[in-house]
Motif scaffolding. Structure first.
Motif, short mmCIF file in Angstrom:
data_model
loop_
_atom_site.label_atom_id
_atom_site.label_comp_id
_atom_site.label_asym_id
_atom_site.label_seq_id
_atom_site.Cartn_x
_atom_site.Cartn_y
_atom_site.Cartn_z
N THR A 126 4.45 0.71 -4.95
CA THR A 126 3.33 -0.23 -5.13
C THR A 126 3.46 -0.79 -6.55
O THR A 126 4.36 -0.41 -7.29
CB THR A 126 1.99 0.49 -4.99
N HIS A 160 3.85 5.83 -6.03
CA HIS A 160 2.55 5.14 -6.09
C HIS A 160 1.60 5.95 -6.97
O HIS A 160 1.93 7.08 -7.39
CB HIS A 160 1.96 4.93 -4.69
N ASN A 203 0.82 -1.22 0.00
CA ASN A 203 0.00 0.00 0.00
C ASN A 203 0.85 1.27 0.00
O ASN A 203 2.06 1.24 0.23
CB ASN A 203 -0.99 0.01 1.18
#
Length: 641
Positions: free
Chosen positions: A292, A266, A244
């Motif tokens: 990610t 990300h 995450n």
């Protein structure tokens, strides 16, 4: 079919390869794929990450008259490849989210009249009326479908927008399709060809074996300690994958505190930040990228020495792609999973998060109608900005299963839930043109900016117009920040209405609102996909918990490739080698003589029948030849009489 280098450049394709890329030879199955699509045959190419996929469509497209349409979901890849093609003097364009309607129209017009060779476009754009209207006027030579596994519901990354490609084929009769993917199981290979309406099955496979890549599973309950230990022991560029966005920042801070240069990446970052961080990592200014799964696709950095997974991916397909970003230069590299006992439970927990109960999905659908105050029978064609966090707060949902429910409703055809879309800045003058000229004491910078806006854009007094602050900064000589500040000030003065650039997901209603009890989620959309997801998760668990089978063989078998030899460099192979006592040189020499008493053999035959290091076996053969215990004729070794 295994990778090998072909000989003398003689074909027009070889000449193009040399002229534009500077290479003398094609690699592996590149030339086979190019010949196939060049002959107008629908073609599917299976090539692992780093196998040189882009060459397989760029070379034949240059050899053909007309435009090659490249369908890909990866904006970073589009931008990167368009830039690289332009550097080589090849005309290429791209259409992606964030472009204004006018920019899209200009790009499509250029494809019709500008003698361009490549148009990169996301699958979502295929369904727009403007694209289909302009497409009919284009001279299209071929269609390339990158990441083609996304068209298969059997695959791990199915995207409904890919199903529109078959409709595009109807508009372009006779135009061949080249489908490319780095990960596909045998059933997905068949499904890709069926869904893309191949005239006949036609598949080229490159071996997925990566002989320079050592797959390692390290069992540890102290992942951060093990991570630091590995990075200190092993030099070179690295990627660390986590599950995450929050973890990307945490791990980056940990590394920086330990004096290891790192950045995080990300999907939530703005494009400018992504570009800066990617550039720092690619140039070596930053050693480690913590990311990610949004990072990596289409990014060409051949010298990555190690890819580390701190969290388990939920499929062998995802793992194979991410791990395959290491060692693309052919030199020794490592793909490491750090595995703790709790990971198995965490991975299985993703099943109900990804496939929440059907009643839960129906409830999310109903609450969405309350959220937008949508009446029964309304909705068809409505587009609404969507804030998942706000929605979950109002109706007391956890974000992950709610997000999954919306994706399943998308699969079922009730709505289209887009990922975050880049929306360009917009403005519109709320005063009339004659009133604008009566305004006094706006200041030199403000006057200059207003004049630049009026010269650069049309229709600003009648409707919102997409603008680009960077472009305005260049034309006015002001900084981008100064342009932004002035536009905000004009907005507060009520001279303009200014909506700055932002990233926003959307809900698009693809049909009218229905009553909850009439909501249908079919077995193929839910139960069958859930079963396949569970099977992929189990395959991932088997991969990390098995300690007796070569890791490379396990991955290859999953993708339908039968491999009879062990890699010799994964953690399983190395542990088996450690358990086998090393033979002394004298013992190896005696074994060689024993084998040759039965029959003469080649050095390779001898090496394959003795459990020892191949270099040591070769040295023993040389010594026996020097001592005249053996003789060699035409590459065959035999005992001396």
């Amino acid at each position: 079919m295994t990778a090998q280098f072909n000989s003398q450049p003689s074909t027009p394709y070889s000449q193009l390869l040399k002229e534009y890329w500077g290479y003398d030879n094609f690699r592996g199955i590149q030339e086979d794929i190019i010949n196939s699509i060049g002959e107008g045959k629908d073609t599917l190419g299976l090539m692992p990450t780093g196998g040189g996929k882009s060459i397989t469509f760029q070379v034949p497209a240059l050899a053909k008259e007309g435009l090659c349409i490249v369908i890909t979901p990866l904006i970073s890849l589009m931008k990167d490849q368009v830039q690289n093609l332009k550097k080589r003097g090849i005309k290429a364009l791209a259409i992606y989210s964030g472009m204004s309607r006018q920019e899209i129209i200009v790009t499509l017009e250029n494809c019709i009249f500008g003698n361009y060779k490549f148009l990169y476009i996301s699958p979502e754009r295929l369904d727009t009326e403007i694209f289909r209207t302009k497409l009919r006027k284009m001279n299209v030579s071929m269609i390339t479908v990158d990441e083609s596994h996304c068209i298969s519901q059997w695959g791990y990354d199915f995207r409904p927008a890919y199903l529109k490609i078959a409709e595009i084929r109807d508009l372009l009769p006779g135009v061949p399709v080249l489908a490319l993917t780095a990960t596909a199981t045998p059933e997905v290979v068949k499904d890709i060809q069926a869904r893309l309406c191949f005239r006949q099955e036609n598949v080229f496979r490159m071996s997925f074996e990566r002989k320079n890549l050592a797959y390692i599973v390290r069992k540890t309950e102290n992942k951060t300690g093990e991570l630091l230990h590995i990075l200190r022991r092993m030099p070179g560029s690295a990627i660390i994958y986590v599950r995450n966005r929050r973890r990307t920042k945490e791990i980056t801070e940990l590394l920086i505190n330990e004096e290891i240069t790192a950045d995080f990446y990300h999907a939530g970052l703005d494009d400018a930040t992504k570009d800066i961080r990617q550039h720092r990592w690619q140039t070596g200014e930053s050693r480690v990228m913590v990311a990610t799964n949004a990072f990596g696709m289409g990014i060409d950095k051949p010298d990555v020495r190690i890819v580390i997974h701190l969290d388990l991916p939920d499929s062998p397909e995802a793992y194979f792609q991410e791990a395959g970003r290491a060692g693309r230069d052919g030199n020794k590299a490592y793909a490491v999973i750090l595995y703790a006992k709790s990971d198995k439970v965490t991975l299985h927990k993703r099943i109900p998060d990804t496939f929440p109960e059907k009643d839960y999905i129906k409830q999310v659908y109903e609450h969405l109608q309350y959220y937008y105050q949508m009446a029964m029978g309304d909705g068809l064609g409505c587009v609404r900005e969507f804030n998942l966090e706000d929605f979950c707060r109002k109706f007391k949902y956890f974000p992950v299963p709610a997000d999954s429910a919306l994706k399943i409703l998308t699969q079922a055809g009730y709505l289209e839930y887009t990922d975050e879309q880049d929306n360009a800045s917009r403005l519109y003058f709320t005063v009339r043109r004659d009133e604008l000229y009566k305004l006094r004491e706006l200041g030199e910078d403000m006057d200059k900016l207003i004049q630049i806006v009026l010269r650069s854009y049309t229709g600003v007094f009648t409707d919102y117009t997409f603008i680009n602050e960077n472009s305005l900064a260049v034309r006015s000589g002001l900084t981008r920040q100064r342009v932004y500040d002035l536009l905000i000030r004009l907005s507060k003065m009520r001279v303009i209405d200014y909506i700055p650039h932002k990233k926003t997901p959307y809900i698009i209603y693809t049909r009218e609102r229905v009553d909850r009890q009439h909501l249908q989620i079919s077995r193929s959309i839910y139960e069958e996909r859930k079963e396949r997801y569970e099977a992929r998760i189990q395959a991932m668990v088997d991969y990390v918990t098995t300690e007796t089978v070569c890791r490379s063989r396990m991955l290859l078998r999953y993708f339908g490739e039968k491999n009879e030899h062990n890699c010799g460099i994964c953690d399983v192979c190395l542990s088996h080698r450690a358990e086998t006592p090393e033979l002394s040189s004298q013992q190896i020499k005696e074994e060689i003589k024993e084998l040759l008493r039965k029959q003469p053999l080649t050095p390779a035959d001898i090496a394959s029948q003795i459990e020892a290091d191949k270099e040591i076996i070769s040295q023993c053969i040389r010594e026996l030849l020097e001592d005249e215990d053996l003789k060699a004729e035409n590459g065959i070794i035999s005992l001396k009489a």
